[in-house]
Motif scaffolding. Structure first.
Motif, PDB file in Angstrom:
ATOM      1  N   ALA A 133       0.839  -1.207   0.000  1.00  0.00           N
ATOM      2  CA  ALA A 133       0.000   0.000   0.000  1.00  0.00           C
ATOM      3  C   ALA A 133       0.870   1.251   0.000  1.00  0.00           C
ATOM      4  CB  ALA A 133      -0.946  -0.006   1.194  1.00  0.00           C
ATOM      5  N   ALA A 134       1.906   1.259   0.824  1.00  0.00           N
ATOM      6  CA  ALA A 134       2.804   2.412   0.897  1.00  0.00           C
ATOM      7  C   ALA A 134       3.501   2.662  -0.444  1.00  0.00           C
ATOM      8  CB  ALA A 134       3.831   2.209   2.010  1.00  0.00           C
ATOM      9  N   LEU A 162       3.395   6.030   5.144  1.00  0.00           N
ATOM     10  CA  LEU A 162       2.973   6.645   3.891  1.00  0.00           C
ATOM     11  C   LEU A 162       3.665   7.981   3.662  1.00  0.00           C
ATOM     12  CD1 LEU A 162      -0.891   6.060   4.101  1.00  0.00           C
ATOM     13  CD2 LEU A 162       0.741   4.806   2.695  1.00  0.00           C
ATOM     14  N   GLN A 163       4.064   8.237   2.419  1.00  0.00           N
ATOM     15  CA  GLN A 163       4.613   9.536   2.045  1.00  0.00           C
ATOM     16  C   GLN A 163       3.494  10.566   1.942  1.00  0.00           C
ATOM     17  OE1 GLN A 163       7.865  10.205   1.769  1.00  0.00           O
ATOM     18  NE2 GLN A 163       8.294   8.095   2.346  1.00  0.00           N
ATOM     19  N   GLU A 164       2.330  10.091   1.482  1.00  0.00           N
ATOM     20  CA  GLU A 164       1.145  10.947   1.382  1.00  0.00           C
ATOM     21  C   GLU A 164      -0.083  10.083   1.614  1.00  0.00           C
ATOM     22  OE1 GLU A 164       0.194  11.278  -3.281  1.00  0.00           O
ATOM     23  OE2 GLU A 164       2.109  12.169  -2.688  1.00  0.00           O
ATOM     24  N   LYS A 165      -1.201  10.729   1.888  1.00  0.00           N
ATOM     25  CA  LYS A 165      -2.435  10.021   2.177  1.00  0.00           C
ATOM     26  C   LYS A 165      -2.828   9.125   1.004  1.00  0.00           C
ATOM     27  CE  LYS A 165      -5.950  12.706   2.705  1.00  0.00           C
ATOM     28  NZ  LYS A 165      -7.047  13.579   3.135  1.00  0.00           N
ATOM     29  N   LEU A 166      -3.261   7.903   1.314  1.00  0.00           N
ATOM     30  CA  LEU A 166      -3.692   6.951   0.302  1.00  0.00           C
ATOM     31  C   LEU A 166      -5.165   7.197  -0.016  1.00  0.00           C
ATOM     32  CD1 LEU A 166      -3.000   4.364  -1.315  1.00  0.00           C
ATOM     33  CD2 LEU A 166      -3.710   3.066   0.689  1.00  0.00           C
ATOM     34  N   GLN A 167      -5.463   7.532  -1.256  1.00  0.00           N
ATOM     35  CA  GLN A 167      -6.835   7.803  -1.687  1.00  0.00           C
ATOM     36  C   GLN A 167      -7.406   6.554  -2.349  1.00  0.00           C
ATOM     37  OE1 GLN A 167      -8.590  10.666  -1.237  1.00  0.00           O
ATOM     38  NE2 GLN A 167      -6.904  11.586  -0.144  1.00  0.00           N
ATOM     39  N   ILE A 168      -8.500   6.034  -1.791  1.00  0.00           N
ATOM     40  CA  ILE A 168      -9.188   4.903  -2.394  1.00  0.00           C
ATOM     41  C   ILE A 168     -10.675   5.232  -2.504  1.00  0.00           C
ATOM     42  CG2 ILE A 168      -7.501   3.168  -1.694  1.00  0.00           C
ATOM     43  CD1 ILE A 168      -9.266   2.429   0.647  1.00  0.00           C
ATOM     44  N   LYS A 169     -11.358   4.538  -3.402  1.00  0.00           N
ATOM     45  CA  LYS A 169     -12.764   4.836  -3.670  1.00  0.00           C
ATOM     46  C   LYS A 169     -13.595   3.572  -3.457  1.00  0.00           C
ATOM     47  CE  LYS A 169     -15.839   6.191  -7.386  1.00  0.00           C
ATOM     48  NZ  LYS A 169     -15.975   6.536  -8.773  1.00  0.00           N
ATOM     49  N   LEU A 170     -14.718   3.717  -2.734  1.00  0.00           N
ATOM     50  CA  LEU A 170     -15.630   2.603  -2.534  1.00  0.00           C
ATOM     51  C   LEU A 170     -16.285   2.253  -3.866  1.00  0.00           C
ATOM     52  CD1 LEU A 170     -17.019   0.666  -0.507  1.00  0.00           C
ATOM     53  CD2 LEU A 170     -18.811   2.388  -0.278  1.00  0.00           C
ATOM     54  N   VAL A 171     -16.144   0.989  -4.282  1.00  0.00           N
ATOM     55  CA  VAL A 171     -16.682   0.514  -5.545  1.00  0.00           C
ATOM     56  C   VAL A 171     -17.940  -0.326  -5.316  1.00  0.00           C
ATOM     57  CG1 VAL A 171     -16.179  -0.935  -7.568  1.00  0.00           C
ATOM     58  CG2 VAL A 171     -14.392   0.507  -6.597  1.00  0.00           C
ATOM     59  N   TYR A 185     -12.844  -1.567  -2.341  1.00  0.00           N
ATOM     60  CA  TYR A 185     -12.295  -0.268  -2.684  1.00  0.00           C
ATOM     61  C   TYR A 185     -11.302  -0.406  -3.828  1.00  0.00           C
ATOM     62  CZ  TYR A 185     -14.025   1.433   1.840  1.00  0.00           C
ATOM     63  OH  TYR A 185     -14.817   1.781   2.898  1.00  0.00           O
ATOM     64  N   ALA A 186     -11.209   0.626  -4.649  1.00  0.00           N
ATOM     65  CA  ALA A 186     -10.221   0.659  -5.729  1.00  0.00           C
ATOM     66  C   ALA A 186      -9.298   1.851  -5.542  1.00  0.00           C
ATOM     67  CB  ALA A 186     -10.918   0.755  -7.083  1.00  0.00           C
ATOM     68  N   LYS A 187      -8.086   1.687  -5.991  1.00  0.00           N
ATOM     69  CA  LYS A 187      -7.117   2.784  -5.945  1.00  0.00           C
ATOM     70  C   LYS A 187      -7.583   3.881  -6.892  1.00  0.00           C
ATOM     71  CE  LYS A 187      -3.064   2.023  -7.963  1.00  0.00           C
ATOM     72  NZ  LYS A 187      -1.691   1.581  -8.196  1.00  0.00           N
ATOM     73  N   GLN A 188      -7.458   5.131  -6.459  1.00  0.00           N
ATOM     74  CA  GLN A 188      -7.836   6.261  -7.324  1.00  0.00           C
ATOM     75  C   GLN A 188      -6.651   6.719  -8.142  1.00  0.00           C
ATOM     76  OE1 GLN A 188      -9.621   9.375  -4.991  1.00  0.00           O
ATOM     77  NE2 GLN A 188     -11.562   8.324  -4.939  1.00  0.00           N
TER      78      GLN A 188
END
Length: 188
Positions: A133-134, A162-171, A185-188
């Protein structure tokens, strides 16, 4: 390009320690279907040692260890997956010819796997998925949230950096009869 799918059971408070609760049959069927869509597992040593030889043994001797049909079906789906890759510095040897121990760079190895033809690459546990994930290498997150608060045990993404916030989207989301909620969830 193949997808890396992180799938795991978790409690409401993020505990993903399998010894703290056991999935009911409908949840096992959910994970069986995910497993049938994969041809490669990515594990760290701890998760590998929890899964192997337990599930292959259930597949070979279903009456010997387990009576639940859903567990036997999961064991058969697990045993049918052709490749198990274990990222470990400490594991000396692997059980079976389907398992390969990798001691090199996780990032480079997974990028190479993603470019090979085949089905999904499935991962579970805490340490390896946190690293994936990172590095931005997980394409889908599949969490089955159980309606229980454990209050202890290993936590989802424990130790992630994490270097920055992980953005994921509910699918997708599905409420199971048991009250568990399967989230995709899918990676944005």
């Amino acid at each position: 390009m193949r997808n890396v799918v992180y799938a795991i059971n978790t409690s409401l408070d993020g505990c993903c320690d399998h010894t703290k609760f056991y999935p009911e049959e409908e949840t096992m069927e959910y994970f069986t279907n995910l497993t049938r869509d994969a041809d490669t597992f990515l594990y760290g040593r701890k998760t590998y040692e929890l899964m192997v030889p337990y599930w292959p043994d259930v597949a070979k001797n279903p009456a010997g260890q387990n009576d639940r049909k859903s567990d036997i079906e999961f064991a058969r789906a697990f045993d049918a997956v052709g490749n198990i890759i274990v990222f470990s510095e400490s594991l000396k040897s692997a059980a079976g010819e389907k398992t390969r121990i990798v001691r090199t760079n996780l990032h480079d190895e997974v990028l190479k796997l993603k470019q090979e033809p085949g089905k999904n690459i499935l991962t579970g546990g805490v340490a390896i998925p946190s690293q994936l994930a990172a590095a931005g290498l997980i394409d889908e997150y599949r969490f089955v949230v159980h309606p229980v608060v454990i209050g202890e045990g290993r936590r989802l993404f424990e130790g992630i950096s994490l270097q920055e916030k992980l953005q994921i989207k509910l699918v997708d989301s599905t409420v199971l009869k048991s009250g568990c909620v399967a989230l995709r969830y899918a990676k944005q």
